[in-house]
Design a protein around this motif. Structure first.
Motif, PDB file in Angstrom:
ATOM      1  N   PRO A 166       0.830  -1.207   0.000  1.00  0.00           N
ATOM      2  CA  PRO A 166       0.000   0.000   0.000  1.00  0.00           C
ATOM      3  C   PRO A 166       0.864   1.256   0.000  1.00  0.00           C
ATOM      4  O   PRO A 166       2.065   1.195   0.319  1.00  0.00           O
ATOM      5  N   PRO A 167       0.286   2.407  -0.359  1.00  0.00           N
ATOM      6  CA  PRO A 167       1.032   3.673  -0.316  1.00  0.00           C
ATOM      7  C   PRO A 167       1.543   3.984   1.086  1.00  0.00           C
ATOM      8  O   PRO A 167       0.870   3.705   2.086  1.00  0.00           O
ATOM      9  N   ILE A 168       2.719   4.563   1.148  1.00  0.00           N
ATOM     10  CA  ILE A 168       3.381   4.842   2.419  1.00  0.00           C
ATOM     11  C   ILE A 168       2.605   5.827   3.289  1.00  0.00           C
ATOM     12  O   ILE A 168       2.505   5.657   4.508  1.00  0.00           O
ATOM     13  N   LEU A 169       2.058   6.881   2.698  1.00  0.00           N
ATOM     14  CA  LEU A 169       1.402   7.916   3.490  1.00  0.00           C
ATOM     15  C   LEU A 169      -0.004   7.533   3.923  1.00  0.00           C
ATOM     16  O   LEU A 169      -0.583   8.178   4.798  1.00  0.00           O
ATOM     17  N   ALA A 170      -0.561   6.491   3.319  1.00  0.00           N
ATOM     18  CA  ALA A 170      -1.934   6.103   3.647  1.00  0.00           C
ATOM     19  C   ALA A 170      -2.007   5.267   4.922  1.00  0.00           C
ATOM     20  O   ALA A 170      -2.858   5.499   5.783  1.00  0.00           O
ATOM     21  N   VAL A 171      -1.106   4.289   5.042  1.00  0.00           N
ATOM     22  CA  VAL A 171      -1.115   3.359   6.179  1.00  0.00           C
ATOM     23  C   VAL A 171       0.329   2.982   6.513  1.00  0.00           C
ATOM     24  O   VAL A 171       1.254   3.288   5.768  1.00  0.00           O
ATOM     25  N   THR A 172       0.509   2.285   7.610  1.00  0.00           N
ATOM     26  CA  THR A 172       1.861   1.911   8.056  1.00  0.00           C
ATOM     27  C   THR A 172       2.388   0.639   7.397  1.00  0.00           C
ATOM     28  O   THR A 172       3.564   0.292   7.580  1.00  0.00           O
ATOM     29  N   LEU A 177       6.610  -3.484   5.797  1.00  0.00           N
ATOM     30  CA  LEU A 177       7.095  -4.382   4.758  1.00  0.00           C
ATOM     31  C   LEU A 177       8.512  -4.021   4.326  1.00  0.00           C
ATOM     32  O   LEU A 177       9.304  -4.896   3.969  1.00  0.00           O
ATOM     33  N   SER A 178       8.836  -2.735   4.359  1.00  0.00           N
ATOM     34  CA  SER A 178      10.159  -2.292   3.910  1.00  0.00           C
ATOM     35  C   SER A 178      11.280  -2.853   4.781  1.00  0.00           C
ATOM     36  O   SER A 178      12.435  -2.928   4.353  1.00  0.00           O
ATOM     37  N   LYS A 179      10.949  -3.254   5.996  1.00  0.00           N
ATOM     38  CA  LYS A 179      11.942  -3.839   6.890  1.00  0.00           C
ATOM     39  C   LYS A 179      12.291  -5.277   6.502  1.00  0.00           C
ATOM     40  O   LYS A 179      13.326  -5.802   6.911  1.00  0.00           O
ATOM     41  N   LEU A 180      11.406  -5.910   5.714  1.00  0.00           N
ATOM     42  CA  LEU A 180      11.610  -7.306   5.349  1.00  0.00           C
ATOM     43  C   LEU A 180      12.439  -7.468   4.084  1.00  0.00           C
ATOM     44  O   LEU A 180      13.103  -8.491   3.900  1.00  0.00           O
ATOM     45  N   VAL A 181      12.398  -6.466   3.206  1.00  0.00           N
ATOM     46  CA  VAL A 181      13.010  -6.609   1.881  1.00  0.00           C
ATOM     47  C   VAL A 181      14.432  -6.059   1.849  1.00  0.00           C
ATOM     48  O   VAL A 181      14.857  -5.324   2.737  1.00  0.00           O
ATOM     49  N   SER A 197       4.910  15.248  -0.727  1.00  0.00           N
ATOM     50  CA  SER A 197       4.479  13.897  -0.349  1.00  0.00           C
ATOM     51  C   SER A 197       5.600  12.885  -0.543  1.00  0.00           C
ATOM     52  O   SER A 197       5.768  11.958   0.256  1.00  0.00           O
ATOM     53  N   LEU A 198       6.393  13.074  -1.603  1.00  0.00           N
ATOM     54  CA  LEU A 198       7.527  12.180  -1.823  1.00  0.00           C
ATOM     55  C   LEU A 198       8.573  12.331  -0.727  1.00  0.00           C
ATOM     56  O   LEU A 198       9.127  11.339  -0.237  1.00  0.00           O
ATOM     57  N   THR A 199       8.832  13.563  -0.340  1.00  0.00           N
ATOM     58  CA  THR A 199       9.804  13.818   0.726  1.00  0.00           C
ATOM     59  C   THR A 199       9.330  13.204   2.036  1.00  0.00           C
ATOM     60  O   THR A 199      10.116  12.599   2.775  1.00  0.00           O
ATOM     61  N   HIS A 200       8.044  13.348   2.309  1.00  0.00           N
ATOM     62  CA  HIS A 200       7.471  12.772   3.534  1.00  0.00           C
ATOM     63  C   HIS A 200       7.580  11.249   3.508  1.00  0.00           C
ATOM     64  O   HIS A 200       7.953  10.621   4.513  1.00  0.00           O
ATOM     65  N   ALA A 201       7.257  10.656   2.353  1.00  0.00           N
ATOM     66  CA  ALA A 201       7.345   9.202   2.225  1.00  0.00           C
ATOM     67  C   ALA A 201       8.783   8.725   2.417  1.00  0.00           C
ATOM     68  O   ALA A 201       9.045   7.727   3.089  1.00  0.00           O
ATOM     69  N   ALA A 208      12.082   3.978   9.192  1.00  0.00           N
ATOM     70  CA  ALA A 208      11.873   2.531   9.334  1.00  0.00           C
ATOM     71  C   ALA A 208      13.142   1.739   9.010  1.00  0.00           C
ATOM     72  O   ALA A 208      13.120   0.507   8.994  1.00  0.00           O
ATOM     73  N   ASP A 209      14.253   2.485   8.750  1.00  0.00           N
ATOM     74  CA  ASP A 209      15.535   1.861   8.405  1.00  0.00           C
ATOM     75  C   ASP A 209      15.454   1.022   7.130  1.00  0.00           C
ATOM     76  O   ASP A 209      16.140  -0.002   6.994  1.00  0.00           O
TER      77      ASP A 209
END
Length: 237
Positions: A166-172, A177-181, A197-201, A208-209
């Protein structure tokens, strides 16, 4: 061998979103292969075997990008899995015209063996795990130990795992998921591109490292062609 192939499907004349399968020699398909190449060379010391495709906002084209890059990897001879981890608004089963009664959500909740949720495609070397039924608690499932175990299992069995989130700014979910890949790619649509929005994402992914390896600008039109294609891919470390 996981299950049976959908013999009635022909992706060379099927959904137009799967252009790498339908028109492998087109300029657009070549751009997807360029993304594949850039992913390969984005890390020198540690091979990237799993990539998350996400966006800051909806309707950026992340799912189409993920599907076509997965096909590009499969065409290169890599045993590839496309994993639909968007447990809120999944689309992969529509794109590939598959049943979604079983998938990622059922595998996690019911601890189903991987072979029970893997779906083969007519594209050689490409398998799919659809989202499964939309659960009431997507973030909790994604953050669970069962999800981590499931992901470790698929990465051991495939050369490349492409994840749609899902989009980063919509939900966590995307951050989790980014921690798994091994790497994350942000997709943005040129028609609705928003720097803030891109900068925020990007900031949320860094918190989230996650390993943000690139940005794809979607629907940038080439002056000499009527085709839209993926124009920019840059290292965002």
């Amino acid at each position: 061998m996981f299950g049976k192939k959908n013999k009635h499907l022909d992706y060379t004349s099927g959904p137009r979103d799967l252009i790498v399968a339908k028109e492998p020699k087109s300029p657009i398909s070549e751009q997807y292969r360029t993304i594949r190449t850039n992913i390969t060379y984005s890390s020198v010391d540690t091979p990237i075997k799993s990539v998350l495709f996400t966006s800051s906002l909806p309707s950026a084209g992340k799912s189409t990008t993920a599907a076509n890059v997965a096909i590009a990897y499969a065409q290169a001879g890599k045993k590839t899995l496309l994993l639909d981890a968007d447990l809120r608004r999944p689309t992969t089963h529509y794109t590939f015209e598959m049943n979604n009664q079983k998938g990622l959500s059922t595998a996690i909740v019911n601890e189903m063996p991987l072979e029970n949720v893997i779906k083969e495609t007519e594209i050689e070397n490409l398998d799919i795990v659809t989202s499964g039924p939309v659960p009431p608690n997507p973030s909790e499932l994604i953050a669970s130990n069962k999800m981590e175990h499931f992901f470790k299992t698929v990465t051991m069995q495939y050369d490349m795992v492409i994840v749609d989130s899902p989009p980063i700014l919509a939900v966590t979910d995307g951050q989790l998921l980014s921690k798994l890949v091994d790497g994350t790619i942000l997709v943005t649509n040129v028609e609705s591109n928003n720097k803030d929005s891109l900068t925020h994402a990007k900031d949320l992914l860094h918190k989230a490292d996650s390993n943000l390896i690139g940005v794809v600008l979607n629907n940038k039109k080439q002056k000499s062609s009527k085709d839209s294609y993926y124009y920019y891919y840059g290292n965002e470390k």
